[in-house]
Enzyme design. Structure first.
Site, short mmCIF file in Angstrom:
data_model
loop_
_atom_site.label_atom_id
_atom_site.label_comp_id
_atom_site.label_asym_id
_atom_site.label_seq_id
_atom_site.Cartn_x
_atom_site.Cartn_y
_atom_site.Cartn_z
N HIS A 18 41.26 48.32 30.35
CA HIS A 18 42.06 48.22 31.58
C HIS A 18 42.25 49.57 32.27
CE1 HIS A 18 45.40 45.50 33.44
NE2 HIS A 18 44.69 46.09 34.36
N TYR B 285 49.22 41.31 31.65
CA TYR B 285 49.69 40.37 32.67
C TYR B 285 50.54 39.27 32.04
CZ TYR B 285 45.96 42.18 35.77
OH TYR B 285 45.11 42.96 36.51
#
Length: 238
Positions: free
Chosen positions: A90, A33
């Site tokens: 993730h 991110y």
């Protein structure tokens, strides 16, 4: 509240600050991110104690599975902390042996107290089964896409909410309000709009309430202060 991908630093800090002011105490970010520094800045400028904010971050880049401890230290530095409350892989790896080696490093960091809880994201039931068979410290959290049309299993074949309940894991839902990967977003569904009108709330609040009633914790990503505040007001109707 979850930081969106690759937003400008000022926008990210403003949104995280608005979330903290609205009463949110769980901030979610990730390696890819690129928002860990702005989450840290928002917490620092809020005046809140570190222990009063629950921080989640993730290992996103599978090319870094051979240097997990080093990457984790870089993330701690970016977050301006010496521990994280929740750390996730993730996504599952096609290389199970590589994934297990990465998990073993995370287990060691967990045992050292630098990670308070372990979890995974975007794992389907088959992926979860494989990890649970080999983990010394199994994941406590599964963070997956969940909305009324997508019940938490990336493969579409399993029931991740039920699996999590059966195995003592907590499901956290992301993109509850997003139409991705479909054309229709939950907030634009006429049925949800009808329920919202009947209860005097928004379609977004109905969708979030639905996710909670599935037993999931919910992550929202709005950067609009009014929406951030409204997304917390999902009690009092079913």
């Amino acid at each position: 509240w979850s930081a969106a991908h690759d937003v400008e630093e000022a926008e990210c800090v403003a949104a995280a600050t608005a979330a903290l002011r609205a009463g949110y105490r769980h901030l979610d970010t990730a390696q890819n991110y690129r928002t860990e520094p702005c989450v840290a800045k928002a917490i620092r400028e809020s005046g809140l104690n570190r222990q009063d904010v629950f921080i989640t971050t993730k290992l996103s880049n599978q090319d870094d599975y051979h240097r997990v401890a080093e990457v984790f230290q870089e993330q701690l530095a970016a977050l301006e902390t010496d521990y994280v409350d929740l750390y996730l892989l993730h996504m599952p790896s096609a290389d199970e042996s590589l994934q297990l080696r990465a998990w073993r490093v995370l287990e060691r960091l967990f045992e050292e107290g630098r990670i308070r809880a372990l979890g995974v994201s975007n794992f389907d039931v088959v992926d979860l089964d494989g990890l649970l068979r080999q983990a010394v410290h199994p994941p406590l959290v599964v963070q997956n896409k969940l909305d009324p049309y997508h019940h938490g299993d990336p493969s579409g074949a399993g029931d991740v909410p039920r699996y999590c309940q059966a195995h003592g894991m907590r499901l956290f839902a992301y993109s509850v309000l997003s139409g991705w990967p479909y054309d229709l977003a939950a907030v634009d569904d006429p049925l949800l709009e009808e329920v919202a009108l009947r209860n005097g709330v928004s379609s977004a609040q109905v969708a979030l309430r639905w996710a909670i009633q599935q037993g999931a914790g919910v992550l929202t990503t709005s950067a609009v202060p009014e929406h951030i505040a409204a997304n917390r007001l999902v009690a009092g109707f079913t």
